[in-house]
Scaffold this motif. Structure first.
Motif, PDB file in Angstrom:
ATOM      1  N   ALA A 194      42.433  41.019  36.468  1.00 54.44           N
ATOM      2  CA  ALA A 194      42.332  41.002  37.674  1.00 54.44           C
ATOM      3  C   ALA A 194      41.860  42.309  38.473  1.00 54.44           C
ATOM      4  O   ALA A 194      40.907  42.545  39.170  1.00 54.44           O
ATOM      5  N   PHE A 195      42.550  43.298  37.798  1.00 50.97           N
ATOM      6  CA  PHE A 195      42.039  44.910  38.449  1.00 50.97           C
ATOM      7  C   PHE A 195      40.628  45.229  37.440  1.00 50.97           C
ATOM      8  O   PHE A 195      39.941  45.675  38.484  1.00 50.97           O
ATOM      9  N   PHE A 196      40.455  44.588  36.475  1.00 53.30           N
ATOM     10  CA  PHE A 196      39.125  44.791  35.873  1.00 53.30           C
ATOM     11  C   PHE A 196      38.106  44.230  36.712  1.00 53.30           C
ATOM     12  O   PHE A 196      36.982  44.924  36.947  1.00 53.30           O
ATOM     13  N   ASP A 197      38.216  42.907  37.022  1.00 52.59           N
ATOM     14  CA  ASP A 197      37.367  42.297  37.878  1.00 52.59           C
ATOM     15  C   ASP A 197      37.112  42.832  39.203  1.00 52.59           C
ATOM     16  O   ASP A 197      36.036  42.923  39.740  1.00 52.59           O
ATOM     17  N   GLY A 198      38.237  43.208  39.825  1.00 50.69           N
ATOM     18  CA  GLY A 198      38.210  43.926  41.213  1.00 50.69           C
ATOM     19  C   GLY A 198      37.628  45.233  41.223  1.00 50.69           C
ATOM     20  O   GLY A 198      36.728  45.725  41.925  1.00 50.69           O
ATOM     21  N   ALA A 199      37.889  46.002  40.110  1.00 50.78           N
ATOM     22  CA  ALA A 199      37.194  47.246  39.978  1.00 50.78           C
ATOM     23  C   ALA A 199      35.670  47.138  39.874  1.00 50.78           C
ATOM     24  O   ALA A 199      34.862  47.902  40.203  1.00 50.78           O
TER      25      ALA A 199
ATOM     26  N   MET B  28      41.533  39.354  42.764  1.00 52.16           N
ATOM     27  CA  MET B  28      41.960  38.060  42.933  1.00 52.16           C
ATOM     28  C   MET B  28      41.221  37.257  43.972  1.00 52.16           C
ATOM     29  O   MET B  28      41.001  35.879  43.735  1.00 52.16           O
ATOM     30  N   TYR B  29      41.059  38.128  45.123  1.00 50.93           N
ATOM     31  CA  TYR B  29      40.455  37.360  46.308  1.00 50.93           C
ATOM     32  C   TYR B  29      39.136  37.065  46.210  1.00 50.93           C
ATOM     33  O   TYR B  29      38.552  36.104  46.269  1.00 50.93           O
ATOM     34  N   TYR B  30      38.191  38.223  45.962  1.00 50.05           N
ATOM     35  CA  TYR B  30      36.799  38.221  45.819  1.00 50.05           C
ATOM     36  C   TYR B  30      36.264  37.788  44.583  1.00 50.05           C
ATOM     37  O   TYR B  30      35.434  36.652  44.872  1.00 50.05           O
ATOM     38  N   VAL B  31      36.855  37.966  43.574  1.00 47.68           N
ATOM     39  CA  VAL B  31      36.161  37.103  42.184  1.00 47.68           C
ATOM     40  C   VAL B  31      36.699  36.157  41.806  1.00 47.68           C
ATOM     41  O   VAL B  31      35.930  34.905  41.558  1.00 47.68           O
ATOM     42  N   TRP B  32      37.934  35.757  41.838  1.00 51.68           N
ATOM     43  CA  TRP B  32      38.798  34.652  41.290  1.00 51.68           C
ATOM     44  C   TRP B  32      38.673  33.502  42.399  1.00 51.68           C
ATOM     45  O   TRP B  32      39.265  32.722  42.175  1.00 51.68           O
TER      46      TRP B  32
END
Length: 86
Positions: free
Chosen positions: A3-8, A46-50
């Motif tokens: 989730a951090f990698f996706d958010g970053a 988590m919110y934006y990507v997932w």
């Protein structure tokens, strides 16, 4: 950590080998500020990507906010019912 990698990647456009290095730096050298940064970026992932609902992101990433809200609401009810009992 995914989730951090996706958010970053979504928020800052960060990709590559140096993102895990930034995580290690944030955890080891900055203490609570770095941990907060990790949680906020992971929550964004988590919110934006997932596409998780916001209430679930808050419950997973910031459980202290829920505890605080329950405490405040419980204090208000205790005050109201305490005054009514008198």
């Amino acid at each position: 950590m995914s989730a951090f990698f996706d958010g970053a990647e979504a928020w800052f456009g960060w990709t590559g080998w140096w993102v895990p290095v930034a995580i290690i730096f944030a955890i080891v050298f900055t203490g609570p500020l770095g941990s907060t940064f990790l949680v906020v970026v992971a929550g964004y992932g988590m919110y934006y990507v997932w596409d998780w609902p916001l209430w679930l992101v808050i419950a997973v990433c910031f459980p202290g906010l829920i505890v605080m809200a329950v405490t405040v609401v419980g204090s208000i009810f205790a005050e109201i019912f305490g005054r009514l009992a008198r």
